[in-house]
Scaffold this active site. Structure first.
Site, mmCIF file in Angstrom:
data_model
loop_
_atom_site.group_PDB
_atom_site.id
_atom_site.type_symbol
_atom_site.label_atom_id
_atom_site.label_comp_id
_atom_site.label_asym_id
_atom_site.label_seq_id
_atom_site.Cartn_x
_atom_site.Cartn_y
_atom_site.Cartn_z
ATOM 1 C CG HIS A 156 38.223 70.715 13.548
ATOM 2 N ND1 HIS A 156 39.480 70.501 14.260
ATOM 3 C CD2 HIS A 156 37.570 71.506 14.402
ATOM 4 C CE1 HIS A 156 39.392 70.982 15.369
ATOM 5 N NE2 HIS A 156 38.198 71.536 15.736
ATOM 6 C CE LYS A 170 36.434 70.985 18.858
ATOM 7 N NZ LYS A 170 36.963 72.193 18.446
ATOM 8 C CE LYS A 224 1.560 75.794 12.221
ATOM 9 N NZ LYS A 224 0.622 77.017 12.426
ATOM 10 C CG ASP A 271 -2.464 77.267 15.360
ATOM 11 O OD1 ASP A 271 -1.635 77.731 16.432
ATOM 12 O OD2 ASP A 271 -1.576 76.713 14.514
HETATM 13 P P1 NAP Z 1 2.269 78.080 5.513
HETATM 14 O O1 NAP Z 1 1.464 76.774 5.930
HETATM 15 O O2 NAP Z 1 3.520 77.953 4.931
HETATM 16 O O3 NAP Z 1 1.382 79.026 4.840
HETATM 17 C C1 NAP Z 1 1.802 80.171 4.120
HETATM 18 C C2 NAP Z 1 0.800 81.003 3.598
HETATM 19 O O4 NAP Z 1 1.241 82.201 3.072
HETATM 20 C C3 NAP Z 1 0.127 80.370 2.348
HETATM 21 O O5 NAP Z 1 -0.931 80.508 2.281
HETATM 22 C C4 NAP Z 1 1.100 81.029 1.238
HETATM 23 O O6 NAP Z 1 0.517 81.115 -0.196
HETATM 24 C C5 NAP Z 1 1.246 82.494 1.564
HETATM 25 N N1 NAP Z 1 2.433 83.338 1.234
HETATM 26 C C6 NAP Z 1 3.708 83.053 1.578
HETATM 27 N N2 NAP Z 1 4.384 83.755 1.007
HETATM 28 C C7 NAP Z 1 3.528 84.765 0.305
HETATM 29 C C8 NAP Z 1 3.805 85.895 -0.547
HETATM 30 N N3 NAP Z 1 4.874 86.394 -0.555
HETATM 31 N N4 NAP Z 1 2.617 86.432 -1.124
HETATM 32 C C9 NAP Z 1 1.396 86.063 -0.878
HETATM 33 N N5 NAP Z 1 1.266 85.075 -0.126
HETATM 34 C C10 NAP Z 1 2.036 84.292 0.539
HETATM 35 O O7 NAP Z 1 2.290 78.852 6.597
HETATM 36 P P2 NAP Z 1 1.410 79.008 8.097
HETATM 37 O O8 NAP Z 1 1.681 77.902 9.210
HETATM 38 O O9 NAP Z 1 -0.017 78.947 7.518
HETATM 39 O O10 NAP Z 1 1.712 80.632 8.841
HETATM 40 C C11 NAP Z 1 1.491 81.664 7.878
HETATM 41 C C12 NAP Z 1 1.662 82.992 8.886
HETATM 42 O O11 NAP Z 1 0.929 82.962 9.983
HETATM 43 C C13 NAP Z 1 3.092 83.120 9.336
HETATM 44 O O12 NAP Z 1 3.776 84.391 9.374
HETATM 45 C C14 NAP Z 1 3.045 82.550 10.689
HETATM 46 O O13 NAP Z 1 4.075 82.796 11.743
HETATM 47 C C15 NAP Z 1 1.700 82.928 11.207
HETATM 48 N N6 NAP Z 1 1.108 82.021 12.124
HETATM 49 C C16 NAP Z 1 0.784 82.690 13.638
HETATM 50 C C17 NAP Z 1 0.368 82.034 14.377
HETATM 51 C C18 NAP Z 1 0.160 82.853 15.810
HETATM 52 O O14 NAP Z 1 -0.206 82.006 16.637
HETATM 53 N N7 NAP Z 1 0.085 84.200 15.712
HETATM 54 C C19 NAP Z 1 0.129 80.570 14.144
HETATM 55 C C20 NAP Z 1 0.257 80.248 13.035
HETATM 56 C C21 NAP Z 1 0.908 80.777 11.914
HETATM 57 P P3 NAP Z 1 0.645 79.849 -1.273
HETATM 58 O O15 NAP Z 1 -0.367 78.823 -0.763
HETATM 59 O O16 NAP Z 1 0.532 80.383 -2.382
HETATM 60 O O17 NAP Z 1 2.066 79.203 -1.128
#
Ligand code: NAP
Length: 499
Positions: free
Chosen positions: A119, A144, A290, A326
Site C-alpha cells: 500500500h 495486491k 469543453k 448542446d
Molecule cells: P464553463 O465553461 O466553466 O463556464 C462557466 C461560466 O460560469 C463562465 O461564464 C463563468 O464566468 C461563470 N461563473 C462561474 N462561477 C461564477 C460565479 N461565482 N459568478 C458568476 N459567474 C460565474 O462551464 P459551462 O460548461 O458553460 O457550464 C455552466 C453551467 O451550465 C453549469 O452549471 C453546467 O452544469 C450547466 N450546463 C448545463 C447543461 C445542460 O445540459 N443542462 C449543458 C451545459 C452546461 P467566468 O468567465 O468569469 O469564469
C-alpha cells in the site's frame, strides 16, 4: 472472472457477521478487517477469529492491517500475524499479509491462499513492476498493489500492471482516491483477481471505494468483460455528475456491452492518450474542458468549430471526432418555451445570456442571427466581450443587468449549482410575468432562479430538459441507435429526487 469483494469494518465479530449476511448475493467475497475489531477491544481473542471463520456465509479474506500500512492495528506484530495464522487454520480462504511482513507469517497450513499486499497512501510510486516481482518472489498466491492516485494519469501504471501480469499471476491492482475510481471498474475488464467495494456509502475502508450496490446497479460490474467498451465523462469536479447515471442506464436498456465512468481530469491530453488503448470509445466533456478539448480532436464538425467548445467525443478507428450536442438541444428547449410564452417567432425576441463559458457559447451560436437582439453578461468582462463580438451581440458586466428587460433570460453561469444552491445570478426584481427564464444548471433540478421565476409568473425551463436532450443525442452519436429517452429521463429524475 474478477470477483467483487466487500470490505467489512464493523467493530465486533457479531456485527461483522451480521453485515456479511446483509450483503447482496452478487458480492462474491468479504474482506474481514480484524484491525477494526481491535478499535473497541484492546486485544483480539482467538475466539473472535474463530467466530468469524465459523459464521461466514461466503469466502473471506482476513486482514489485520497495521497502522504503518493504513490500518488500525497498533498491537504487537507477533499477535497480529498470529491472528492470520489462526484464520488460515480455521478455514479462511485468503489471508492478506503485507509484503514487509510475509517473512514473519511463514508457511501456512491448509488450503488458505496468501494475498501479499503493498500500500502507498501518498502516491503512485514508479516501481510497481518491482513491487509485483518482489511479491511473486516471496511466494504470493495473489499480489495486491493499492496506491494513491493524485491525478487520473496515476491510474495508467495500475492498469498497465494488470494488463502485463493479471493473466499469469493473480493480481489485485487499484488506485485509491476519487481520481482512482475508474480502476475499480477497469479492474474487471483487465482481469484483476478481485475488486474491492464497500457495503454502503459512508463505510468506505479506503478512499474511492464504491458501494457494492452502485458497482452492480449503476456500473453493471458483473457484466464487464475484457471486450467491454469504455465511455465516460471528463470533468473536474466530477463526483456529482449525473452523466454516469443517465448513460449507464441507456447502455443497459439498449443491452450494450459498455460502461460509462467518471473521469476527474486535470489535463485532457495525457488522459486521452493514456486511456485510448483501453477501448475508450466515447466521452462526454464538461466543465472546465469543453474548449480545451477542441484542439485535441482529429476532426470537429463545422458548428463545433464555430462554437469552439465541444461536449461529445467519439473515438473511432483511432481518430477523435468532436461534436457539440448542446446547440440543437438548447434551441429545441428555448423554442418550446418561447412558444408557450407566445413569443414566437424567436426573431422578435430580445435575449440576455448570462455567462461566456462552454454552455454560453453553444447557446450564443445557436441564437446568433435568430433573435432580434442579444446581450451577453459575464463575470470576466473580456470573455463576455469576446463572445459577443463573435456572435454579433452586445455585452456588459453582471453588475449592469438589473435594468435590462429581456424577453428571454438564459443563465449559463454555474451560479446556483450544487452545492451553492441558494444563490441566483440575477436580482429577483428583474423577473417579470411572461418572460422566459431558462437555467442551464440542472443540479439541483429546481434552482433558486427557477423558483423565483415561477413565483414571478415567468415561463421557466429547467436545465434538466436540456441535459436529457443533449445526452440522448450523445448516445445516438456514439452508438448509432435511437436513445431510450424515457428511461434516461426516468433515472435522472429518480436520482435527483433522492437528494
Ligand atoms: P464553463 O465553461 O466553466 O463556464 C462557466 C461560466 O460560469 C463562465 O461564464 C463563468 O464566468 C461563470 N461563473 C462561474 N462561477 C461564477 C460565479 N461565482 N459568478 C458568476 N459567474 C460565474 O462551464 P459551462 O460548461 O458553460 O457550464 C455552466 C453551467 O451550465 C453549469 O452549471 C453546467 O452544469 C450547466 N450546463 C448545463 C447543461 C445542460 O445540459 N443542462 C449543458 C451545459 C452546461 P467566468 O468567465 O468569469 O469564469
Amino acid at each position: 472472472m474478477t470477483k467483487l469483494c466487500v470490505t467489512l469494518t464493523e467493530q465486533t465479530p457479531e456485527a461483522m457477521l451480521a453485515a456479511m449476511r446483509r450483503l447482496p448475493a452478487f458480492v462474491d467475497m468479504a474482506e474481514v478487517r480484524l484491525d477494526h475489531i481491535r478499535k473497541v477491544r484492546p486485544c483480539l481473542s482467538a475466539s473472535d477469529v474463530e467466530r468469524i471463520c465459523q459464521g461466514k456465509d461466503r469466502p473471506i479474506v482476513v486482514t489485520n492491517r497495521p497502522r504503518r500500512e493504513g490500518g488500525l492495528n497498533e498491537g504487537p506484530e507477533d499477535a497480529r500475524v498470529e491472528s492470520l495464522r489462526k484464520a488460515a487454520a480455521l478455514g479462511a480462504e485468503y489471508v492478506d499479509i503485507e509484503l514487509d511482513s510475509v517473512g514473519v507469517l511463514g508457511e501456512i497450513r491448509g488450503g488458505t491462499q496468501r494475498i501479499v499486499s503493498y500500500h502507498n497512501f501518498e502516491l503512485t510510486p514508479p516501481d510497481l513492476d518491482n513491487i509485483h516481482r518482489n511479491a511473486v518472489a516471496v511466494g504470493a498466491d495473489v499480489v495486491k498493489v493499492a496506491v494513491m492516485a493524485r491525478d487520473i494519469v496515476d491510474t495508467l501504471p495500475i492498469m498497465a500492471l494488470l494488463r502485463r501480469h493479471a493473466a499469469s499471476v493473480p493480481t489485485i491492482a487499484l488506485s485509491m482516491g476519487e481520481e482512482g475510481l475508474p480502476t475499480r471498474l477497469m479492474g474487471r475488464k483487465l482481469g484483476a483477481f478481485l475488486v474491492y467495494a464497500c457495503a454502503e456509502e459512508g463505510s468506505e475502508a479506503a478512499m474511492g471505494q464504491v458501494p457494492c450496490r452502485e458497482m452492480e446497479h449503476l456500473y453493471r460490474f458483473s457484466q464487464i468483460s475484457a471486450g467491454t467498451d469504455i465511455f465516460g465523462v471528463v470533468a473536474n469536479p466530477v463526483a456529482h455528475s449525473m452523466s454516469p447515471v443517465i448513460h449507464n442506464a441507456a447502455f443497459a436498456e439498449a443491452g450494450l456491452d459498455a460502461v460509462y465512468l467518471p473521469f476527474k481530469v486535470t489535463e485532457p491530453r495525457p488522459f486521452l492518450e493514456g486511456y485510448e488503448p483501453y477501448d475508450l470509445k466515447g466521452l462526454s466533456v464538461t466543465i472546465p474542458h469543453k474548449e480545451a478539448m477542441v484542439p485535441l480532436m482529429d476532426e470537429v464538425d463545422e458548428l463545433t468549430a464555430r462554437v469552439g467548445a465541444l461536449n461529445t467525443v467519439v473515438i473511432r478507428d483511432g481518430r477523435r471526432l468532436g461534436s457539440n450536442t448542446d446547440v440543437a438541444a438548447a434551441l429545441g428547449v428555448l423554442e418550446s418555451c418561447a412558444g408557450r410564452a407566445g413569443l414566437l417567432p424567436l426573431e422578435r425576441c430580445t435575449v440576455l445570456l448570462l455567462g461566456a463559458g462552454g454552455a454560453a457559447r453553444a447557446i450564443a451560436f445557436g441564437l446568433s442571427g435568430r433573435v432580434a437582439q442579444m446581450t451577453i453578461a459575464n463575470r470576466t468582462l473580456s470573455r463576455g466581450r469576446d463572445l459577443a463580438a463573435e456572435v454579433g451581440a452586445s455585452w456588459c458586466g453582471l453588475d449592469e443587468i438589473a435594468n435590462l428587460r429581456p424577453d428571454i433570460l438564459v443563465n449559463t453561469t454555474s451560479v446556483g449549482m450544487y452545492p451553492r444552491t441558494d444563490e441566483s445570478p440575477v436580482p429577483e426584481s428583474m423577473l417579470r410575468r411572461g418572460m422566459v427564464v431558462f437555467d442551464a444548471v440542472y443540479n439541483p433540478m429546481e434552482t433558486t432562479l427557477l423558483q423565483q421565476a415561477r413565483e414571478a409568473g415567468c415561463i421557466a425551463a429547467a436545465g434538466l430538459e436540456w441535459f436529457i436532450a443533449q445526452a440522448a443525442v450523445q448516445f445516438e452519436t456514439w452508438t448509432g441507435l435511437v436513445a431510450p429517452r424515457e428511461r434516461m429521463a426516468q433515472v435522472v429524475l429518480e436520482r435527483l429526487s433522492r437528494k
